[in-house]
Motif scaffolding. Sequence first.
Motif, mmCIF file in Angstrom:
data_model
loop_
_atom_site.group_PDB
_atom_site.id
_atom_site.type_symbol
_atom_site.label_atom_id
_atom_site.label_comp_id
_atom_site.label_asym_id
_atom_site.label_seq_id
_atom_site.Cartn_x
_atom_site.Cartn_y
_atom_site.Cartn_z
ATOM 1 N N ASN A 296 0.882 -1.180 0.000
ATOM 2 C CA ASN A 296 0.000 0.000 0.000
ATOM 3 C C ASN A 296 0.909 1.217 0.000
ATOM 4 O OD1 ASN A 296 -2.148 -1.714 0.399
ATOM 5 N ND2 ASN A 296 -2.492 -1.154 2.535
ATOM 6 N N ILE A 297 0.735 2.102 -0.949
ATOM 7 C CA ILE A 297 1.592 3.291 -0.933
ATOM 8 C C ILE A 297 0.756 4.566 -1.120
ATOM 9 C CG2 ILE A 297 3.617 2.057 -1.825
ATOM 10 C CD1 ILE A 297 3.176 3.534 -4.495
ATOM 11 N N GLY A 298 1.366 5.720 -0.731
ATOM 12 C CA GLY A 298 0.650 6.990 -0.854
ATOM 13 C C GLY A 298 1.320 7.895 -1.867
ATOM 14 N N SER A 299 2.579 7.605 -2.200
ATOM 15 C CA SER A 299 3.263 8.500 -3.133
ATOM 16 C C SER A 299 4.434 7.776 -3.778
ATOM 17 C CB SER A 299 3.779 9.727 -2.394
ATOM 18 O OG SER A 299 4.920 9.360 -1.656
ATOM 19 N N LEU A 300 5.046 8.459 -4.744
ATOM 20 C CA LEU A 300 6.196 7.881 -5.434
ATOM 21 C C LEU A 300 7.343 7.588 -4.459
ATOM 22 C CD1 LEU A 300 6.442 10.066 -8.674
ATOM 23 C CD2 LEU A 300 5.421 7.836 -8.375
ATOM 24 N N ASP A 301 7.385 8.365 -3.352
ATOM 25 C CA ASP A 301 8.463 8.177 -2.379
ATOM 26 C C ASP A 301 8.462 6.770 -1.800
ATOM 27 O OD1 ASP A 301 8.934 10.792 -2.742
ATOM 28 O OD2 ASP A 301 8.026 11.455 -0.848
ATOM 29 N N ASP A 302 7.277 6.144 -1.781
ATOM 30 C CA ASP A 302 7.199 4.823 -1.146
ATOM 31 C C ASP A 302 7.591 3.690 -2.085
ATOM 32 O OD1 ASP A 302 6.108 6.186 1.016
ATOM 33 O OD2 ASP A 302 4.060 5.898 0.316
ATOM 34 N N LEU A 303 7.800 4.026 -3.362
ATOM 35 C CA LEU A 303 8.074 2.952 -4.329
ATOM 36 C C LEU A 303 9.357 2.203 -3.988
ATOM 37 C CD1 LEU A 303 7.194 4.541 -7.782
ATOM 38 C CD2 LEU A 303 6.112 2.580 -6.692
ATOM 39 N N ASN A 304 10.378 2.953 -3.567
ATOM 40 C CA ASN A 304 11.651 2.299 -3.268
ATOM 41 C C ASN A 304 11.514 1.276 -2.166
ATOM 42 O OD1 ASN A 304 13.037 3.589 -5.172
ATOM 43 N ND2 ASN A 304 13.831 5.219 -3.832
ATOM 44 N N SER A 305 10.788 1.667 -1.089
ATOM 45 C CA SER A 305 10.679 0.682 -0.004
ATOM 46 C C SER A 305 9.814 -0.498 -0.433
ATOM 47 C CB SER A 305 10.215 1.308 1.306
ATOM 48 O OG SER A 305 9.196 2.207 1.085
ATOM 49 N N ALA A 306 8.822 -0.262 -1.284
ATOM 50 C CA ALA A 306 8.008 -1.388 -1.767
ATOM 51 C C ALA A 306 8.913 -2.373 -2.518
ATOM 52 C CB ALA A 306 6.896 -0.888 -2.677
ATOM 53 N N LEU A 307 9.788 -1.839 -3.357
ATOM 54 C CA LEU A 307 10.684 -2.716 -4.123
ATOM 55 C C LEU A 307 11.721 -3.369 -3.203
ATOM 56 C CD1 LEU A 307 11.294 -0.574 -7.326
ATOM 57 C CD2 LEU A 307 10.134 -2.793 -7.189
ATOM 58 N N TYR A 308 12.214 -2.565 -2.257
ATOM 59 C CA TYR A 308 13.251 -3.059 -1.353
ATOM 60 C C TYR A 308 12.772 -4.293 -0.577
ATOM 61 C CZ TYR A 308 16.661 -3.017 2.445
ATOM 62 O OH TYR A 308 17.621 -3.374 3.340
ATOM 63 N N TYR A 309 11.530 -4.223 -0.097
ATOM 64 C CA TYR A 309 11.021 -5.347 0.690
ATOM 65 C C TYR A 309 10.432 -6.455 -0.188
ATOM 66 C CZ TYR A 309 11.638 -2.432 4.805
ATOM 67 O OH TYR A 309 12.186 -1.660 5.805
ATOM 68 N N GLY A 310 10.558 -6.308 -1.492
ATOM 69 C CA GLY A 310 10.131 -7.376 -2.399
ATOM 70 C C GLY A 310 8.621 -7.488 -2.558
ATOM 71 N N ALA A 311 7.917 -6.351 -2.685
ATOM 72 C CA ALA A 311 6.463 -6.402 -2.915
ATOM 73 C C ALA A 311 6.191 -7.015 -4.282
ATOM 74 C CB ALA A 311 5.893 -4.992 -2.868
ATOM 75 N N LYS A 312 5.103 -7.794 -4.343
ATOM 76 C CA LYS A 312 4.760 -8.389 -5.640
ATOM 77 C C LYS A 312 4.245 -7.320 -6.609
ATOM 78 C CE LYS A 312 2.754 -12.235 -7.819
ATOM 79 N NZ LYS A 312 1.605 -13.082 -7.930
#
Length: 566
Positions: A296-312
Amino acid sequence: MEIYKGASAFAGIAIGKIRFYRKGEYQIRQHQADDVKKELKNFDVARRHVMQTLKEEYDRMSEKQMDTADPELDMEPQPLDRIVKVNGENGTNQILEQAELLGSGSFLRAVQSMITGEKVTAAYAVQTTRDEMQSTFSRLNDPTIKERIHNVSRISSLLLEILGEDENKIDLGEEPVILAADALSLAELMEMDKEKLLGIVTRKGSATSHAAILAKNMDIPCVTGIGIPQSEEEWEDSIAIIDGYTGTIYLEPDNEVRKEYEIRRKADLVERESLLKLKDKGDITKDGREVGIYANIGSLDDLNSALYYGAKGIGLLRSEFQYLGRENYPGEEELFQAYKKTAETMGDRLVVIRTADLGADKQASYLEIPVETNPLMGNRGIRLSLDRKNLFKTQIRAIYRASWYGNLGMMYPMICSEEEMDEVEALVMEVKEELKAAGVPFKEIRTGIMMETPAAVMIGEELAKRVDFLGIGTNDLTQYTLAMDRQNPLLQKKYDDHHPAILKMIKMIVDAGHAQNCKVCLCGELAADTRLTETFLQMGVDALSVVPACILPVRKALRAVCIAEM
Ligand code: PEP
Ligand code: MG
């Protein structure tokens, strides 16, 4: 040492100095003017420019409306006496009113007296005067008042184009701090530098309020419902420990407690570190069933952590965040660029953009949402989007244009009826036809419905027939099923998202979705509650979507489940 108990909104441990955030005062301090005379002059120069623009507009419109009249709109504060009103012509009358507000009217006086009285910058005085006038007027449901709101907003935008908007970042100082506040709005939190925040403590709010959700996205421990004393100064600069696991605050902790928490904080970091080995592991149960974990993200800033933690993929992009904390609507191009960047960054992975769920606690003054007695039951989510078709169509167009660059999906919030879906489908169709006619490339994308009202649950199969997937929004579903405001700290102990009614509804949604070949993803805060991971899998949930920082704990829980054994 003093100990305070509240509710945990997000886990983690923080130790640091407290900074107390007080809304108005903080902002004024930030926008303090060094030279008041200079600010008054800047305002006057900007005002004269805007008057000139209005005069030119007025002349152009008047020429169209009548051949002879050539009204003079002078630049001095008394020009309006000399303006010939063109009978009832709406456009020109509006310009006259805008000129009047700037020439000698209440707006002019309010801005000037704010600059002198509070010693703030001209831009800040314009912004604040506009917001205050808008919030006063918006309570009144009268067409002339609505017109006035429009006029105030128009001249403010013109002035701010010249003065420049005041930088809205909330400065937290040099060192990272624990932020204490009465309440925090989403917009305020968005203006703060995440790097300077060790943790958050509030009097009001709850674990599922949107500010708390943003704190989770920022991966910051957060405790709400704390009885901060009214004499807040007592807290300022004190050392505190936030235990986000238990919802406890220790103010000026004893040495023993502090030592104990230093150790716990290290252990917490070690535990997080050890979870990192799951980063690249699959979301597969012991007996081999794959249940994707999305972010679940709110902005582009969260994309890195989504990728970092291996989100599908991204299971929920709360697109309304892009509409908050700003002075005007984001245009189609801005939205398109943000969605395109998201799609490109995630590549083949699915990104579900939830169309703007504005209203209720997600407000921006330019939206001019009239004050409601009961905003949570008010004109929010899809209702507002369908009321403001331009806003909605602009967003849908931006999503379809961006679909070309990745694997996008689109999901609609707060759906209650099939009639709403009829309207949505008609608009989507219109957008696609327009794009085709203009030769703009786009892909057919998967669409979904947020199941977050009891009404949607009861007509689950009918709704599922219309889309490719269902997203279960347990935050609102709990609030509307239990008839309990999700933000009310007094109800925190009673707001029970494990209530059998909620669990039964989740099962009903899964069954309704599967009967119509829809995938079902759980994306409310409950999806991250590892006490229920097994239950959700047993119910047949196809995917879970959680804030990036919760991906690994949920993956750990999921990989320990054996569905066949249940
Ligand atoms: C929900 O209601 O569960 C949800 C995911 O949407 P939001 O929290 O943004 O209202
Ligand atoms: Mg919701």
